[in-house]
Design a protein around this motif. Structure first.
Motif, PDB file in Angstrom:
ATOM      1  N   CYS A 146       0.689  -0.684   0.129  1.00 12.21           N
ATOM      2  CA  CYS A 146       0.162   0.048  -0.015  1.00 12.21           C
ATOM      3  C   CYS A 146       1.101   0.811   0.335  1.00 12.21           C
ATOM      4  O   CYS A 146       0.579   2.025  -0.911  1.00 12.21           O
ATOM      5  CB  CYS A 146      -1.376   0.248   1.092  1.00 12.21           C
ATOM      6  N   LEU A 149       2.034   1.980  -4.051  1.00  7.07           N
ATOM      7  CA  LEU A 149       1.616   2.090  -4.687  1.00  7.07           C
ATOM      8  C   LEU A 149       1.484   3.622  -4.235  1.00  7.07           C
ATOM      9  O   LEU A 149       1.253   4.440  -5.451  1.00  7.07           O
ATOM     10  CB  LEU A 149      -0.324   0.942  -4.302  1.00  7.07           C
ATOM     11  N   LEU A 150       1.190   4.402  -2.721  1.00 11.85           N
ATOM     12  CA  LEU A 150       1.202   5.648  -3.005  1.00 11.85           C
ATOM     13  C   LEU A 150       2.296   6.007  -3.202  1.00 11.85           C
ATOM     14  O   LEU A 150       1.716   7.601  -3.913  1.00 11.85           O
ATOM     15  CB  LEU A 150       0.843   5.926  -1.242  1.00 11.85           C
ATOM     16  N   PRO A 207      -6.316   9.585  -1.052  1.00  9.55           N
ATOM     17  CA  PRO A 207      -5.746   7.801  -1.158  1.00  9.55           C
ATOM     18  C   PRO A 207      -4.753   8.123  -0.016  1.00  9.55           C
ATOM     19  O   PRO A 207      -4.782   6.916   0.249  1.00  9.55           O
ATOM     20  CB  PRO A 207      -4.761   8.689  -2.769  1.00  9.55           C
ATOM     21  N   TRP A 210      -6.520   6.065   2.359  1.00  7.28           N
ATOM     22  CA  TRP A 210      -6.947   4.471   1.735  1.00  7.28           C
ATOM     23  C   TRP A 210      -5.469   3.322   1.779  1.00  7.28           C
ATOM     24  O   TRP A 210      -5.704   2.648   2.918  1.00  7.28           O
ATOM     25  CB  TRP A 210      -6.810   4.268   0.532  1.00  7.28           C
ATOM     26  N   ALA A 211      -4.322   4.425   1.837  1.00  8.87           N
ATOM     27  CA  ALA A 211      -3.244   3.840   1.883  1.00  8.87           C
ATOM     28  C   ALA A 211      -2.758   3.135   3.378  1.00  8.87           C
ATOM     29  O   ALA A 211      -2.525   2.181   3.873  1.00  8.87           O
ATOM     30  CB  ALA A 211      -1.538   3.979   1.602  1.00  8.87           C
ATOM     31  N   TYR A 230      -9.797  -0.932  -0.641  1.00  5.36           N
ATOM     32  CA  TYR A 230      -7.948   0.113  -0.814  1.00  5.36           C
ATOM     33  C   TYR A 230      -6.995   0.087  -1.300  1.00  5.36           C
ATOM     34  O   TYR A 230      -6.924   0.670  -2.235  1.00  5.36           O
ATOM     35  CB  TYR A 230      -7.826   0.286   0.611  1.00  5.36           C
ATOM     36  N   TYR A 233      -8.436   0.729  -4.945  1.00  2.56           N
ATOM     37  CA  TYR A 233      -8.399   2.028  -4.969  1.00  2.56           C
ATOM     38  C   TYR A 233      -6.932   2.414  -5.429  1.00  2.56           C
ATOM     39  O   TYR A 233      -6.658   3.344  -6.463  1.00  2.56           O
ATOM     40  CB  TYR A 233      -8.944   2.963  -4.021  1.00  2.56           C
ATOM     41  N   LEU A 234      -5.893   1.971  -4.529  1.00  2.00           N
ATOM     42  CA  LEU A 234      -4.862   2.462  -5.077  1.00  2.00           C
ATOM     43  C   LEU A 234      -3.963   2.655  -6.182  1.00  2.00           C
ATOM     44  O   LEU A 234      -3.014   3.028  -6.862  1.00  2.00           O
ATOM     45  CB  LEU A 234      -3.783   1.707  -3.429  1.00  2.00           C
ATOM     46  N   ALA A 238      -2.512   4.970  -9.111  1.00  2.00           N
ATOM     47  CA  ALA A 238      -1.108   4.544  -9.537  1.00  2.00           C
ATOM     48  C   ALA A 238      -1.153   4.640 -11.029  1.00  2.00           C
ATOM     49  O   ALA A 238      -0.044   5.151 -11.659  1.00  2.00           O
ATOM     50  CB  ALA A 238      -0.177   3.508  -8.978  1.00  2.00           C
TER      51      ALA A 238
END
Length: 256
Positions: A146, A149-150, A207, A210-211, A230, A233-234, A238
């Motif tokens: 996570c 990805l962020l 975002p 989310w992470a 989540y 979404y990430l 990305a």
């Protein structure tokens, strides 16, 4: 095959800067470490509030600080692009056989390597400070996923902005203006059930939150199914950010 080789070459070229200057990673860790030390002390007794989600504040805080470290590192990824532009390296790449899109992709792949290293380092520091991750190795792996990805998403947005404005001052101002509100409008320091309703709505679209929520959930013994949502979404975020970075570079290429 050329795609893989182009990505590998650009990643190795960008990674060599980190190898020669490893203090760059250390600098990126200073602020997250200070925040972890400061807030874990200031808010230590907040866990006694009824309904608080953790028995130790460092357990609650540390996943968010790991996410914060990758957010900050990714947000400054565009500085390398600006340096290449000012030195004329970016234009010289345009006359090489390297696929144009992978000039950007290679930079992001190098960013992934540094983000993973930073995540492991922050997790190690959290463990030294007393954090306990009930989710075990699988939970730590999901937290790193996570966080990376962020970091990739914000790294791509940073590159897109850097290619557009081509000034360090503009990029640093944009990073400072955007990252702090995103961090404070999330569940980094406080469970969202303790904040006003409007902040909960903003956090649900953030975002960074989310992470944090996915990583924190992965490290608990009883996590819920929201983690997969989540992560999805990430991933979408990305992909959109990477597209914007590649698109910005193609526009720059046409302007040369």
């Amino acid at each position: 095959m050329n795609v893989i080789m182009d990505s590998w070459y650009m990643m190795r070229r960008n990674l060599s800067h980190i190898v020669r200057s490893p203090f760059i990673i250390a600098i990126n860790l200073v602020q997250p470490i200070l925040w972890m030390l400061l807030f874990s002390t200031v808010f230590a007794n907040i866990v006694h509030m009824p309904g608080f989600a953790a028995s130790s504040y460092i357990d609650f805080l540390s996943p968010g600080i790991v996410v914060m470290s990758t957010l900050m590192a990714g947000s400054y990824a565009g500085m390398g692009i600006i340096a290449d532009y000012k030195q004329g390296v970016l234009n010289r790449f345009l006359v090489t056989p390297v696929h144009r899109s992978f000039i950007i992709i290679g930079s992001l792949v190098q960013n992934v390597v540094t983000l993973v290293i930073q995540s492991f380092m922050m997790i190690g520091i959290a463990l030294i400070m007393g954090a306990r991750f009930e989710g075990g190795i699988s939970g730590i792996a999901l937290l790193i996923l996570c966080s990376v990805l962020l970091g990739i998403a914000f790294g791509a947005l940073s590159i897109a902005l850097a290619i557009t404005i081509r000034k360090e001052e503009g990029l640093t101002s944009a990073v400072a203006f955007s990252t702090m509100p995103l961090l404070f409008m999330s569940g980094l320091f406080m469970p969202l059930q303790f904040v006003p309703g409007w902040m909960q709505i903003v956090a649900s679209l953030n975002p960074v939150n989310w992470a944090i929520e996915a990583g924190r959930g992965a490290l608990t013994a009883n996590n819920d199914g929201n983690i997969l949502f989540y992560i999805a979404y990430l991933l979408i975020f990305a992909i959109i950010a990477i597209y914007l970075a590649v698109y910005a570079f193609k526009r720059y290429q046409r302007s040369v």
